[in-house]
Design a protein around this motif. Sequence first.
Motif, PDB file in Angstrom:
ATOM      1  N   ALA A  79      -3.293-121.726-117.948  1.00 54.88           N
ATOM      2  CA  ALA A  79      -2.718-121.007-116.805  1.00 54.88           C
ATOM      3  C   ALA A  79      -2.379-121.973-115.673  1.00 54.88           C
ATOM      4  O   ALA A  79      -1.318-121.851-115.048  1.00 54.88           O
ATOM      5  N   VAL A  80      -3.257-122.925-115.405  1.00 56.57           N
ATOM      6  CA  VAL A  80      -2.993-123.922-114.359  1.00 56.57           C
ATOM      7  C   VAL A  80      -1.778-124.766-114.733  1.00 56.57           C
ATOM      8  O   VAL A  80      -0.907-125.031-113.897  1.00 56.57           O
ATOM      9  N   LYS A  81      -1.711-125.171-115.994  1.00 57.37           N
ATOM     10  CA  LYS A  81      -0.577-125.978-116.457  1.00 57.37           C
ATOM     11  C   LYS A  81       0.738-125.204-116.315  1.00 57.37           C
ATOM     12  O   LYS A  81       1.726-125.737-115.795  1.00 57.37           O
ATOM     13  N   ASP A  82       0.719-123.934-116.740  1.00 58.27           N
ATOM     14  CA  ASP A  82       1.932-123.116-116.611  1.00 58.27           C
ATOM     15  C   ASP A  82       2.295-122.914-115.139  1.00 58.27           C
ATOM     16  O   ASP A  82       3.474-122.998-114.764  1.00 58.27           O
ATOM     17  N   GLY A  83       1.275-122.639-114.318  1.00 57.09           N
ATOM     18  CA  GLY A  83       1.536-122.451-112.885  1.00 57.09           C
ATOM     19  C   GLY A  83       2.110-123.708-112.242  1.00 57.09           C
ATOM     20  O   GLY A  83       3.030-123.638-111.421  1.00 57.09           O
ATOM     21  N   LYS A  86       5.734-124.110-113.303  1.00 56.99           N
ATOM     22  CA  LYS A  86       6.604-123.164-112.595  1.00 56.99           C
ATOM     23  C   LYS A  86       6.774-123.577-111.141  1.00 56.99           C
ATOM     24  O   LYS A  86       7.876-123.497-110.589  1.00 56.99           O
ATOM     25  N   ALA A  87       5.678-124.028-110.516  1.00 57.69           N
ATOM     26  CA  ALA A  87       5.753-124.449-109.117  1.00 57.69           C
ATOM     27  C   ALA A  87       6.641-125.683-108.974  1.00 57.69           C
ATOM     28  O   ALA A  87       7.448-125.775-108.030  1.00 57.69           O
ATOM     29  N   THR A  88       6.511-126.599-109.913  1.00 60.35           N
ATOM     30  CA  THR A  88       7.341-127.810-109.868  1.00 60.35           C
ATOM     31  C   THR A  88       8.814-127.458-110.048  1.00 60.35           C
ATOM     32  O   THR A  88       9.687-127.972-109.326  1.00 60.35           O
ATOM     33  N   ALA A  89       9.099-126.565-110.995  1.00 53.94           N
ATOM     34  CA  ALA A  89      10.491-126.148-111.230  1.00 53.94           C
ATOM     35  C   ALA A  89      11.039-125.430-110.004  1.00 53.94           C
ATOM     36  O   ALA A  89      12.192-125.668-109.586  1.00 53.94           O
ATOM     37  N   ALA A  90      10.236-124.550-109.401  1.00 46.72           N
ATOM     38  CA  ALA A  90      10.686-123.815-108.217  1.00 46.72           C
ATOM     39  C   ALA A  90      10.935-124.772-107.057  1.00 46.72           C
ATOM     40  O   ALA A  90      11.921-124.628-106.318  1.00 46.72           O
ATOM     41  N   THR A  91      10.053-125.765-106.900  1.00 39.61           N
ATOM     42  CA  THR A  91      10.228-126.757-105.835  1.00 39.61           C
ATOM     43  C   THR A  91      11.495-127.578-106.068  1.00 39.61           C
ATOM     44  O   THR A  91      12.283-127.824-105.133  1.00 39.61           O
TER      45      THR A  91
END
Length: 119
Positions: A79-83, A86-91
């Motif tokens: 879950a941390v890896k996926d989060g 996703k956060a990196t992609a959104a940034t």
Amino acid sequence: MLKRNLLLTSALIATLSITACSQQTQDAAKDTAQSVAQDVASATDQAATNVQNTAESMGDVVASATDNTATAVANGTEAVKDGAAKATAATANAVADGATAVASGAQAVANDVPESQKY
């Protein structure tokens, strides 16, 4: 003399009665002691078996808890890896959108400059 014989007979009967009671008491005590010894031996054997069974059960519980903990940690890590992904992609998308907006703004400013002020 009759009284004396009755008295001696009574004393003899009383002595024999006490001896008989004493023998019965000894036999009962011996039987009770043997019964208690057997009960203690049985309880000791059962206690060892119960301790072993409890240890095996606790081992199963600990192993199950360890497996569940490992699974929970693995799920949490995923879950941390996926989060993070996703956060990196959104940034990255936000930075790209911001860069595009800045470039568009710069182009708009450049287009609004009168020809006389362009170099």
